[in-house]
Design an enzyme around this catalytic site. Structure first.
Site, mmCIF file in Angstrom:
data_model
loop_
_atom_site.group_PDB
_atom_site.id
_atom_site.type_symbol
_atom_site.label_atom_id
_atom_site.label_comp_id
_atom_site.label_asym_id
_atom_site.label_seq_id
_atom_site.Cartn_x
_atom_site.Cartn_y
_atom_site.Cartn_z
ATOM 1 N N LYS A 31 23.955 -16.503 -36.877
ATOM 2 C CA LYS A 31 24.677 -15.967 -38.043
ATOM 3 C C LYS A 31 23.691 -15.492 -39.111
ATOM 4 C CE LYS A 31 26.954 -19.776 -38.978
ATOM 5 N NZ LYS A 31 26.543 -20.755 -37.959
ATOM 6 N N ARG A 110 33.930 -23.253 -43.685
ATOM 7 C CA ARG A 110 33.661 -24.076 -42.511
ATOM 8 C C ARG A 110 34.786 -25.066 -42.250
ATOM 9 N NH1 ARG A 110 27.759 -23.946 -42.660
ATOM 10 N NH2 ARG A 110 26.769 -25.235 -41.088
ATOM 11 N N ARG A 150 13.379 -25.065 -32.592
ATOM 12 C CA ARG A 150 12.959 -24.310 -33.786
ATOM 13 C C ARG A 150 11.892 -25.062 -34.575
ATOM 14 N NH1 ARG A 150 17.748 -21.663 -36.673
ATOM 15 N NH2 ARG A 150 18.486 -23.795 -36.875
ATOM 16 N N ARG A 183 13.029 -28.655 -39.163
ATOM 17 C CA ARG A 183 14.046 -28.945 -40.171
ATOM 18 C C ARG A 183 14.724 -30.258 -39.792
ATOM 19 N NH1 ARG A 183 18.185 -23.970 -41.243
ATOM 20 N NH2 ARG A 183 19.724 -25.518 -40.670
ATOM 21 N N ARG A 194 26.243 -32.002 -35.597
ATOM 22 C CA ARG A 194 26.687 -30.738 -36.206
ATOM 23 C C ARG A 194 27.661 -30.013 -35.271
ATOM 24 N NH1 ARG A 194 21.877 -27.213 -37.562
ATOM 25 N NH2 ARG A 194 23.034 -26.345 -39.286
HETATM 26 P P1 AMP Z 1 23.682 -24.196 -42.297
HETATM 27 O O1 AMP Z 1 22.304 -23.789 -42.676
HETATM 28 O O2 AMP Z 1 24.728 -23.156 -42.572
HETATM 29 O O3 AMP Z 1 23.769 -24.703 -40.879
HETATM 30 O O4 AMP Z 1 24.081 -25.443 -43.247
HETATM 31 C C1 AMP Z 1 23.287 -26.613 -43.289
HETATM 32 C C2 AMP Z 1 24.120 -27.777 -43.810
HETATM 33 O O5 AMP Z 1 24.607 -27.483 -45.128
HETATM 34 C C3 AMP Z 1 25.374 -28.096 -42.992
HETATM 35 O O6 AMP Z 1 25.097 -28.902 -41.865
HETATM 36 C C4 AMP Z 1 26.205 -28.829 -44.053
HETATM 37 O O7 AMP Z 1 25.714 -30.152 -44.280
HETATM 38 C C5 AMP Z 1 25.913 -28.014 -45.308
HETATM 39 N N1 AMP Z 1 26.864 -26.894 -45.456
HETATM 40 C C6 AMP Z 1 26.598 -25.564 -45.365
HETATM 41 N N2 AMP Z 1 27.702 -24.814 -45.542
HETATM 42 C C7 AMP Z 1 28.705 -25.698 -45.755
HETATM 43 C C8 AMP Z 1 30.113 -25.543 -45.983
HETATM 44 N N3 AMP Z 1 30.704 -24.341 -46.016
HETATM 45 N N4 AMP Z 1 30.837 -26.681 -46.165
HETATM 46 C C9 AMP Z 1 30.261 -27.901 -46.151
HETATM 47 N N5 AMP Z 1 28.967 -28.120 -45.907
HETATM 48 C C10 AMP Z 1 28.174 -27.029 -45.715
#
Ligand code: AMP
Length: 240
Positions: A31, A110, A150, A183, A194
């Protein structure tokens, strides 16, 4: 926002004002990569809630507040930050003037309540276009390799993948020899959590947009450029 307009044939995108675009997909589906390409293609911002939350974590004041610490714990465990908090962050971001032609949402909404909040927020604002959603599909095995392989260089920020794009030597950066970092939420254990979170909470978001006919799916295992083309074609189709 003015309605989208169609520009000359031959342009990759055909749309000049794409409106709000939502990229959906499991963690590691690409994404972020696609959002950055679309951002350049249409000169619209990428709004990544993951990036916005990581920025908050880096902020020396916010990161040591009780809220900052709660966010850190939740993210490191692969769970979701509370809806109200993420919505407040998105609302603030949507008020920036650079969102007027559209934007690419990456990682938001999400959960179903976040999707309902977004629909209501856009419907009550000056924005005339609803969100269109494109889901990037990748198999579980490849998602796991993308995430657990990664690595990044903490000095020059170059990104590697131990399976698909390994460094020349062991796990040090090709450019400056710095040991590569991972990370905290890319470990296999957190990845599984996740994925579980995605299946339980985010799959209904896919169903929400699918039911409303504002949804398309693309094969995320194709080369990056082909995925981009499929995403652009889908968005143009959904906006026509
Ligand atoms: P990402 O980089 O998009 O995978 O986001 C990393 C982490 O940020 C996720 O595993 C969640 O803990 C938090 N996060 C990101 N976007 C959201 C969202 N829309 N709602 C809740 N938590 C989020």
């Amino acid at each position: 926002m003015e309605m989208h307009t169609v520009c000359k044939a031959g342009s990759r995108g055909m749309l000049t004002n794409p409106g709000p675009i939502l990229l959906l997909g499991a963690p590691g589906a690409g994404k972020g990569t696609q959002a950055k390409i679309l951002m350049a293609e249409w000169a619209v911002p990428q709004i990544s809630t993951g990036d916005l939350l990581r920025e908050m974590r880096k902020d020396p004041v916010k990161s040591i507040s009780p809220l900052g610490q709660q966010i850190r714990q939740v993210m490191d465990a692969g769970k979701l930050v509370p809806d109200e908090l993420v919505q407040a962050i998105v609302l603030e971001r949507l008020q920036q003037p650079d969102t007027v032609k559209g934007y690419v949402l990456d990682g938001f909404p999400r959960t179903l309540p976040q999707a309902a909040w977004l629909d209501a927020t856009l419907a009550s604002g000056p924005n005339t276009l609803p969100v269109v959603a494109v889901s990037i599909q990748v198999s579980y095995t490849n998602l796991l390799r993308r995430a657990s392989g990664r690595r990044n260089c903490p000095v020059c920020a170059r990104i590697y993948n131990l399976y698909f794009q390994p460094p020349l030597q062991d796990t040090v950066c090709d450019v400056d020899g710095t040991p590569l970092a991972q990370r905290a939420d890319d470990t296999e254990e957190v990845f599984s959590e996740r994925m579980r979170t995605y299946d339980v909470l985010t799959a209904p978001v896919v169903a929400h947009y699918r039911t409303q006919g504002r949804f398309a799916e693309v094969d995320g295992e194709l080369p990056v450029g082909e995925v981009t083309q499929a995403v652009i074609d889908a968005i143009v189709r959904l906006r026509s």
